[in-house]
Scaffold this motif. Sequence first.
Motif, PDB file in Angstrom:
ATOM      1  N   ASP A 129       0.214   9.863  -5.304  1.00  0.00           N
ATOM      2  CA  ASP A 129       0.529   9.528  -3.906  1.00  0.00           C
ATOM      3  C   ASP A 129      -0.682   9.132  -3.074  1.00  0.00           C
ATOM      4  OD1 ASP A 129       2.753  10.484  -4.984  1.00  0.00           O
ATOM      5  OD2 ASP A 129       3.329  11.791  -3.319  1.00  0.00           O
ATOM      6  N   GLN A 130      -1.677  10.047  -3.018  1.00  0.00           N
ATOM      7  CA  GLN A 130      -2.851   9.809  -2.173  1.00  0.00           C
ATOM      8  C   GLN A 130      -3.610   8.565  -2.622  1.00  0.00           C
ATOM      9  OE1 GLN A 130      -4.523  10.997   0.462  1.00  0.00           O
ATOM     10  NE2 GLN A 130      -2.802  12.274   1.072  1.00  0.00           N
ATOM     11  N   MET A 131      -3.783   8.458  -3.925  1.00  0.00           N
ATOM     12  CA  MET A 131      -4.532   7.334  -4.484  1.00  0.00           C
ATOM     13  C   MET A 131      -3.824   6.014  -4.156  1.00  0.00           C
ATOM     14  SD  MET A 131      -7.233   7.574  -6.683  1.00  0.00           S
ATOM     15  CE  MET A 131      -8.266   6.346  -7.431  1.00  0.00           C
ATOM     16  N   LEU A 132      -2.490   6.019  -4.290  1.00  0.00           N
ATOM     17  CA  LEU A 132      -1.734   4.796  -4.009  1.00  0.00           C
ATOM     18  C   LEU A 132      -1.830   4.435  -2.535  1.00  0.00           C
ATOM     19  CD1 LEU A 132       1.489   5.044  -6.181  1.00  0.00           C
ATOM     20  CD2 LEU A 132      -0.452   3.495  -6.432  1.00  0.00           C
ATOM     21  N   LYS A 133      -1.795   5.458  -1.682  1.00  0.00           N
ATOM     22  CA  LYS A 133      -1.923   5.204  -0.243  1.00  0.00           C
ATOM     23  C   LYS A 133      -3.267   4.533   0.036  1.00  0.00           C
ATOM     24  CE  LYS A 133       0.733   8.556   2.098  1.00  0.00           C
ATOM     25  NZ  LYS A 133       0.713   9.969   2.468  1.00  0.00           N
ATOM     26  N   ALA A 134      -4.322   5.098  -0.571  1.00  0.00           N
ATOM     27  CA  ALA A 134      -5.669   4.542  -0.364  1.00  0.00           C
ATOM     28  C   ALA A 134      -5.745   3.108  -0.896  1.00  0.00           C
ATOM     29  CB  ALA A 134      -6.710   5.418  -1.052  1.00  0.00           C
ATOM     30  N   TYR A 135      -5.116   2.869  -2.037  1.00  0.00           N
ATOM     31  CA  TYR A 135      -5.051   1.509  -2.588  1.00  0.00           C
ATOM     32  C   TYR A 135      -4.366   0.571  -1.603  1.00  0.00           C
ATOM     33  CZ  TYR A 135      -6.702   0.725  -7.343  1.00  0.00           C
ATOM     34  OH  TYR A 135      -7.482   0.476  -8.423  1.00  0.00           O
ATOM     35  N   GLY A 136      -3.252   1.065  -1.036  1.00  0.00           N
ATOM     36  CA  GLY A 136      -2.494   0.260  -0.076  1.00  0.00           C
ATOM     37  C   GLY A 136      -3.352  -0.118   1.114  1.00  0.00           C
ATOM     38  N   VAL A 137      -4.075   0.857   1.661  1.00  0.00           N
ATOM     39  CA  VAL A 137      -4.933   0.591   2.824  1.00  0.00           C
ATOM     40  C   VAL A 137      -5.985  -0.451   2.453  1.00  0.00           C
ATOM     41  CG1 VAL A 137      -6.684   1.584   4.345  1.00  0.00           C
ATOM     42  CG2 VAL A 137      -4.582   2.852   3.877  1.00  0.00           C
ATOM     43  N   THR A 138      -6.644  -0.246   1.311  1.00  0.00           N
ATOM     44  CA  THR A 138      -7.712  -1.171   0.908  1.00  0.00           C
ATOM     45  C   THR A 138      -7.178  -2.578   0.673  1.00  0.00           C
ATOM     46  OG1 THR A 138      -9.134   0.542  -0.005  1.00  0.00           O
ATOM     47  CG2 THR A 138      -9.407  -1.662  -0.887  1.00  0.00           C
ATOM     48  N   ARG A 165      -7.852  19.638  -5.413  1.00  0.00           N
ATOM     49  CA  ARG A 165      -6.906  20.694  -5.784  1.00  0.00           C
ATOM     50  C   ARG A 165      -5.757  20.740  -4.794  1.00  0.00           C
ATOM     51  NH1 ARG A 165     -11.570  23.896  -7.043  1.00  0.00           N
ATOM     52  NH2 ARG A 165     -11.894  23.830  -9.289  1.00  0.00           N
ATOM     53  N   LYS A 166      -6.133  20.671  -3.492  1.00  0.00           N
ATOM     54  CA  LYS A 166      -5.102  20.743  -2.454  1.00  0.00           C
ATOM     55  C   LYS A 166      -4.151  19.563  -2.562  1.00  0.00           C
ATOM     56  CE  LYS A 166      -7.479  23.144   1.024  1.00  0.00           C
ATOM     57  NZ  LYS A 166      -8.526  22.747   1.961  1.00  0.00           N
ATOM     58  N   ALA A 167      -4.742  18.384  -2.758  1.00  0.00           N
ATOM     59  CA  ALA A 167      -3.906  17.190  -2.854  1.00  0.00           C
ATOM     60  C   ALA A 167      -2.922  17.324  -4.014  1.00  0.00           C
ATOM     61  CB  ALA A 167      -4.781  15.959  -3.029  1.00  0.00           C
TER      62      ALA A 167
END
Lengths: 306, 310
Positions: B84-93, B257-259
Amino acid sequence: MNRHGFWRDVVKHRTLLLMLAPAVLYFILFAYVPMAGIVLAFKQFNYAGGIFGSPWNGLDNFRFFFESGDAWRVTRNTALYNIAFIVVNNVLQIAAAILLFEVAGKWFRKITQTVLFLPYFISWVVVGAIAYNLFNYDVGTVNVLLKATGMEPVDIYNTAAYWPVILVIVSAWKAVGYGTIMYLAAITGIDTEMYEAAEIDGANVFQRILNITIPNLYPTVIILVLLAIGNIFRGDFGLFYNMVGNNGLLFSSTDVIDTFVFRSLTTSNEIGMSAAAGFYQSVLGFATIMLANWAVRKYDKDRALF
Amino acid sequence: MSTTGINTGGNVQMAAGKTQADRRLLAVVGYLFLALLAVFCIFPFLLVVSSSLTEESKIIEDGFQLIPTAFSTEAYGILFQFPDQMLKAYGVTIAVTAIGTLLGLFLTAMTAYVLARKDFKWRGHFSFFFFFTTLFSGGLVPWYLLIVNDLELKDRLIVLILPMLLNVFYLIVMKTFMSSIPEAITESAKIDGAGDFRIFLQLIIPLSKPALATIGLFIALGYWNDWYNALLFITNENLMPLQYYLYKMLGNMDGIRKAMLGSGAVVTASIPTESLKMAMTIVATGPILLAYPFIQRYFVQGLTIGAVKG
């Protein structure tokens, strides 16, 4: 009459002026307005007053910056690092370009150039990750190798003395491809007749490199180096921040003006003082670049920036 | 050797023996030096790839090695299991890179065209207006306060685009290129009644394709690799671009870990942090490494334009 002519020109160029307008507004907003914000260096900043409404405090910010001893430390580090980068990077790039030109076959040259250029494309964050991979105390490759050869591991992230060498190597690694390609382009532009003449005269390859290739590179080298000297008080924030970060143990040998200003602004919140440090850097930078440009102009008028 | 166009001997007999020996020596030194330099440049990349594919326990035991001591794709498994987080960051970039590159390239070309027009009366004045900003600046602090306090752009997507939209160096390179387009083209279009903007759009842009490709790729690489503007202006996790997300994760494994836990992931203890850091680095750099062989020549082109014009 004159005024009339001016407005007639404006009307005549109206489309071109409109096409220029977005960029002009952009630079006014993001470059010239902040330039006026320099007055902040002479103010006691508070958020309510903002840049222009905060009260003046004379040279207090500068006094604070210089008396803390930080000014000398970060100025010295910035200049010394840049001098080391200029020398090491240019020597390495020129050597690589000459050898690529002289010895390499087509495929070897292509592959080498591709590999050397690769680090240029990587973000500084990734460079920081790679550094961690190499220098971490417990699992870093450097210590793996030291242990394998029976030596004591070194605590690199806690020892300031290692960092000047590390930063110079990392800078060389990141920049080698870029510079090599520039110099290779300059060498390729040298008239091949000169080489043929040298060969007929019985010059060996080393004489040829020393007496033809290198002298022909002088103009390019001198221009690039002078321009780099013009930027000697601008630290590469990406390099220093991602390699060192906020690790205070290393600041004595790694803190440059740019990282210092950034920290004063974001972590210690000393806004007036960081503005003063930034102003000091801008003035110093402006003076050196004018000096460098004057030198380039003396050497070769066409190559000067302005 | 053949590519340099230099005579490799044969017709110059007098010093043949001597030059042969010299050449051999230079070849040995040259190939050795260049090969070592190439290894120096590629070694860190191989190390990261290898580390991302090594079993966590082996990394803890033996450290990062060039060849995985125990092969494992666990780190990538975890990364792709809860992306999820990684994909969000990819989307922003991707969004920032696409919008920034298109808009920045268009503005660069349009501005450069006006500055390249020899009949534009104030081209010298405006060129200096732009160029002066590279000589002197207000520094970080007033610029930062302008964006945060006055424009109130903190934690807005646009703050990742605006600061890198226009660059004086690209303007100069583009202007140099457009100055080489024959004036007769503009002249004859004018006689046919075309306006300046139409000439730019329909004639100049198609003729500038090589320069547009090169500058566009430089701009895109700048946006893709940017983390600095996010460091200054982004605190909202949903707006973090890829490189800044990687920066955060590298410095803060608890964050990872939290993510992972936040997305309902595995037990904390079993997360392979070291190999995961390296796998994240690979995933964040992947597209550039894949595109690199194809885009490299445009960058070389850009550098050589720069080298010629200083």
